[in-house]
Design a protein around this motif. Sequence first.
Motif, PDB file in Angstrom:
ATOM      1  N   PRO A   1      28.881 -29.357 -26.701  1.00 54.55           N
ATOM      2  CA  PRO A   1      27.592 -29.775 -26.156  1.00 54.55           C
ATOM      3  C   PRO A   1      26.636 -28.623 -25.915  1.00 54.55           C
ATOM      4  O   PRO A   1      25.422 -28.804 -25.881  1.00 54.55           O
ATOM      5  N   THR A   2      27.181 -27.414 -25.761  1.00 57.83           N
ATOM      6  CA  THR A   2      26.357 -26.239 -25.489  1.00 57.83           C
ATOM      7  C   THR A   2      27.145 -24.984 -25.837  1.00 57.83           C
ATOM      8  O   THR A   2      28.382 -25.014 -25.924  1.00 57.83           O
ATOM      9  N   LEU A   3      26.433 -23.884 -26.036  1.00 60.58           N
ATOM     10  CA  LEU A   3      27.076 -22.576 -26.192  1.00 60.58           C
ATOM     11  C   LEU A   3      27.197 -21.853 -24.855  1.00 60.58           C
ATOM     12  O   LEU A   3      27.819 -20.788 -24.793  1.00 60.58           O
ATOM     13  N   GLU A   4      26.615 -22.414 -23.820  1.00 60.89           N
ATOM     14  CA  GLU A   4      26.622 -21.767 -22.516  1.00 60.89           C
ATOM     15  C   GLU A   4      28.054 -21.617 -22.019  1.00 60.89           C
ATOM     16  O   GLU A   4      28.857 -22.556 -22.060  1.00 60.89           O
ATOM     17  N   GLY A   5      28.383 -20.411 -21.563  1.00 56.63           N
ATOM     18  CA  GLY A   5      29.722 -20.138 -21.069  1.00 56.63           C
ATOM     19  C   GLY A   5      30.741 -19.852 -22.159  1.00 56.63           C
ATOM     20  O   GLY A   5      31.920 -19.641 -21.856  1.00 56.63           O
ATOM     21  N   ARG A   6      30.322 -19.858 -23.401  1.00 58.28           N
ATOM     22  CA  ARG A   6      31.214 -19.572 -24.522  1.00 58.28           C
ATOM     23  C   ARG A   6      30.974 -18.156 -25.030  1.00 58.28           C
ATOM     24  O   ARG A   6      29.919 -17.571 -24.802  1.00 58.28           O
ATOM     25  N   GLY A   7      31.981 -17.627 -25.738  1.00 59.86           N
ATOM     26  CA  GLY A   7      31.844 -16.275 -26.250  1.00 59.86           C
ATOM     27  C   GLY A   7      32.631 -16.068 -27.523  1.00 59.86           C
ATOM     28  O   GLY A   7      33.115 -17.022 -28.156  1.00 59.86           O
ATOM     29  N   ALA A   8      32.791 -14.805 -27.891  1.00 59.78           N
ATOM     30  CA  ALA A   8      33.484 -14.459 -29.125  1.00 59.78           C
ATOM     31  C   ALA A   8      34.909 -14.984 -29.145  1.00 59.78           C
ATOM     32  O   ALA A   8      35.408 -15.422 -30.189  1.00 59.78           O
ATOM     33  N   ALA A   9      35.585 -14.966 -28.000  1.00 55.07           N
ATOM     34  CA  ALA A   9      36.977 -15.440 -27.946  1.00 55.07           C
ATOM     35  C   ALA A   9      37.068 -16.925 -28.269  1.00 55.07           C
ATOM     36  O   ALA A   9      38.028 -17.376 -28.904  1.00 55.07           O
ATOM     37  N   ASP A  10      36.078 -17.705 -27.846  1.00 60.29           N
ATOM     38  CA  ASP A  10      36.082 -19.139 -28.146  1.00 60.29           C
ATOM     39  C   ASP A  10      35.915 -19.387 -29.640  1.00 60.29           C
ATOM     40  O   ASP A  10      36.559 -20.277 -30.212  1.00 60.29           O
ATOM     41  N   LEU A  11      35.070 -18.614 -30.282  1.00 55.48           N
ATOM     42  CA  LEU A  11      34.894 -18.765 -31.721  1.00 55.48           C
ATOM     43  C   LEU A  11      36.127 -18.294 -32.485  1.00 55.48           C
ATOM     44  O   LEU A  11      36.478 -18.865 -33.523  1.00 55.48           O
ATOM     45  N   ALA A  12      36.792 -17.265 -31.965  1.00 58.61           N
ATOM     46  CA  ALA A  12      38.046 -16.819 -32.585  1.00 58.61           C
ATOM     47  C   ALA A  12      39.090 -17.921 -32.525  1.00 58.61           C
ATOM     48  O   ALA A  12      39.814 -18.179 -33.498  1.00 58.61           O
ATOM     49  N   ALA A  13      39.181 -18.604 -31.379  1.00 56.15           N
ATOM     50  CA  ALA A  13      40.138 -19.699 -31.231  1.00 56.15           C
ATOM     51  C   ALA A  13      39.790 -20.858 -32.164  1.00 56.15           C
ATOM     52  O   ALA A  13      40.670 -21.473 -32.778  1.00 56.15           O
ATOM     53  N   LEU A  14      38.501 -21.160 -32.286  1.00 53.06           N
ATOM     54  CA  LEU A  14      38.068 -22.218 -33.191  1.00 53.06           C
ATOM     55  C   LEU A  14      38.432 -21.888 -34.627  1.00 53.06           C
ATOM     56  O   LEU A  14      38.948 -22.732 -35.374  1.00 53.06           O
ATOM     57  N   HIS A  15      38.165 -20.645 -35.021  1.00 53.50           N
ATOM     58  CA  HIS A  15      38.474 -20.245 -36.389  1.00 53.50           C
ATOM     59  C   HIS A  15      39.974 -20.270 -36.648  1.00 53.50           C
ATOM     60  O   HIS A  15      40.424 -20.731 -37.703  1.00 53.50           O
ATOM     61  N   ALA A  16      40.758 -19.790 -35.696  1.00 54.91           N
ATOM     62  CA  ALA A  16      42.214 -19.765 -35.865  1.00 54.91           C
ATOM     63  C   ALA A  16      42.769 -21.179 -36.032  1.00 54.91           C
ATOM     64  O   ALA A  16      43.725 -21.399 -36.781  1.00 54.91           O
TER      65      ALA A  16
ATOM     66  N   MET B   1      39.089  -7.461 -31.414  1.00 52.64           N
ATOM     67  CA  MET B   1      39.340  -8.861 -31.739  1.00 52.64           C
ATOM     68  C   MET B   1      40.715  -9.004 -32.381  1.00 52.64           C
ATOM     69  O   MET B   1      41.237  -8.081 -32.982  1.00 52.64           O
ATOM     70  N   THR B   2      41.289 -10.195 -32.287  1.00 58.26           N
ATOM     71  CA  THR B   2      42.593 -10.428 -32.876  1.00 58.26           C
ATOM     72  C   THR B   2      42.436 -10.725 -34.357  1.00 58.26           C
ATOM     73  O   THR B   2      41.351 -10.937 -34.867  1.00 58.26           O
ATOM     74  N   SER B   3      43.596 -10.811 -35.037  1.00 61.04           N
ATOM     75  CA  SER B   3      43.556 -11.073 -36.468  1.00 61.04           C
ATOM     76  C   SER B   3      43.022 -12.459 -36.775  1.00 61.04           C
ATOM     77  O   SER B   3      42.653 -12.746 -37.904  1.00 61.04           O
ATOM     78  N   SER B   4      43.001 -13.366 -35.776  1.00 61.13           N
ATOM     79  CA  SER B   4      42.507 -14.718 -35.999  1.00 61.13           C
ATOM     80  C   SER B   4      40.990 -14.803 -35.877  1.00 61.13           C
ATOM     81  O   SER B   4      40.419 -15.863 -36.097  1.00 61.13           O
ATOM     82  N   ALA B   5      40.347 -13.714 -35.497  1.00 63.30           N
ATOM     83  CA  ALA B   5      38.900 -13.742 -35.315  1.00 63.30           C
ATOM     84  C   ALA B   5      38.198 -13.954 -36.654  1.00 63.30           C
ATOM     85  O   ALA B   5      38.668 -13.500 -37.688  1.00 63.30           O
ATOM     86  N   PRO B   6      37.069 -14.640 -36.644  1.00 64.57           N
ATOM     87  CA  PRO B   6      36.304 -14.764 -37.890  1.00 64.57           C
ATOM     88  C   PRO B   6      35.774 -13.409 -38.327  1.00 64.57           C
ATOM     89  O   PRO B   6      35.475 -12.543 -37.503  1.00 64.57           O
ATOM     90  N   ALA B   7      35.661 -13.240 -39.639  1.00 67.10           N
ATOM     91  CA  ALA B   7      35.087 -12.002 -40.156  1.00 67.10           C
ATOM     92  C   ALA B   7      33.584 -11.966 -39.924  1.00 67.10           C
ATOM     93  O   ALA B   7      32.981 -10.895 -39.875  1.00 67.10           O
ATOM     94  N   ALA B   8      32.974 -13.141 -39.784  1.00 65.34           N
ATOM     95  CA  ALA B   8      31.537 -13.215 -39.567  1.00 65.34           C
ATOM     96  C   ALA B   8      31.193 -14.543 -38.909  1.00 65.34           C
ATOM     97  O   ALA B   8      31.927 -15.529 -39.042  1.00 65.34           O
TER      98      ALA B   8
END
Length: 234
Positions: free
Chosen positions: A203-218, A1-8
């Motif tokens: 609207p859904t988590l379908e089709g989303r993954g860790a990279a999407d949450l990293a982008a959201l957190h960043a 994961m990149t440095s922008s990823a959430p720790a949890a």
Amino acid sequence: MTSSAPAAVLWDMDGTLVDTEPFWMAAETPLVERFGGTWTHAQALGMVGLALEDSARLLQNAGVPWGVDEIIAHLTDEVLRQLAVHGVPFRPGAREMLADLRRAGVRTALVTMSMRRMALSIVDLIDFPAFDVVVAGDDVERPKPHPDPYLQAAQSLGVDIASAVAIEDSPNGLRSAIASGAVTLGVPLMVSLDGVGAHALWPTLEGRGAADLAALHAEHAPTLTDVSNPQEKR
């Protein structure tokens, strides 16, 4: 994961990880009717995301003459019985996202106002080690919408809450996550989350993954300046 990823990533359970809200509603209605009361769909929707103690008091107001603990135990038993019959109904994309986070090495916690015995029953049915920490309704003194459950989860994981993403489906849960300082993601199910204040609504988590949450957190995590000099923000 990149440095922008959430720790949890901190997950609500009912309605977010698993679609158990219909099971709760199916347990509430006959309980109220047993004692001659009525229980409407609108009343049931008003219970979504509430602490079980608060839900029990609403059921008392509807005519259930039991104590709070007795009501909670009954509802929990009924929902567990339905889960045993019907299986665990994961919300679309939730299990897949959770598995992707684990592969990426992101720590995870389950933060639910359901009783620990129910939370552990559901966790046990996931076919991989899904969570590092479980914080349940009987583990905290102040339930959602207080920030305590999410703060306790972050502390147990050893992470700064600002470095975490919290995922919720209810206004009450979102208010808890927002108050804690986590980056918040709302994924509505039975009630609208518009205007509650989540950093993002999907609207859904379908089709989303860790990279999407990293982008959201960043995009939404506070900067070092925000954290060290909060007086600069209004």
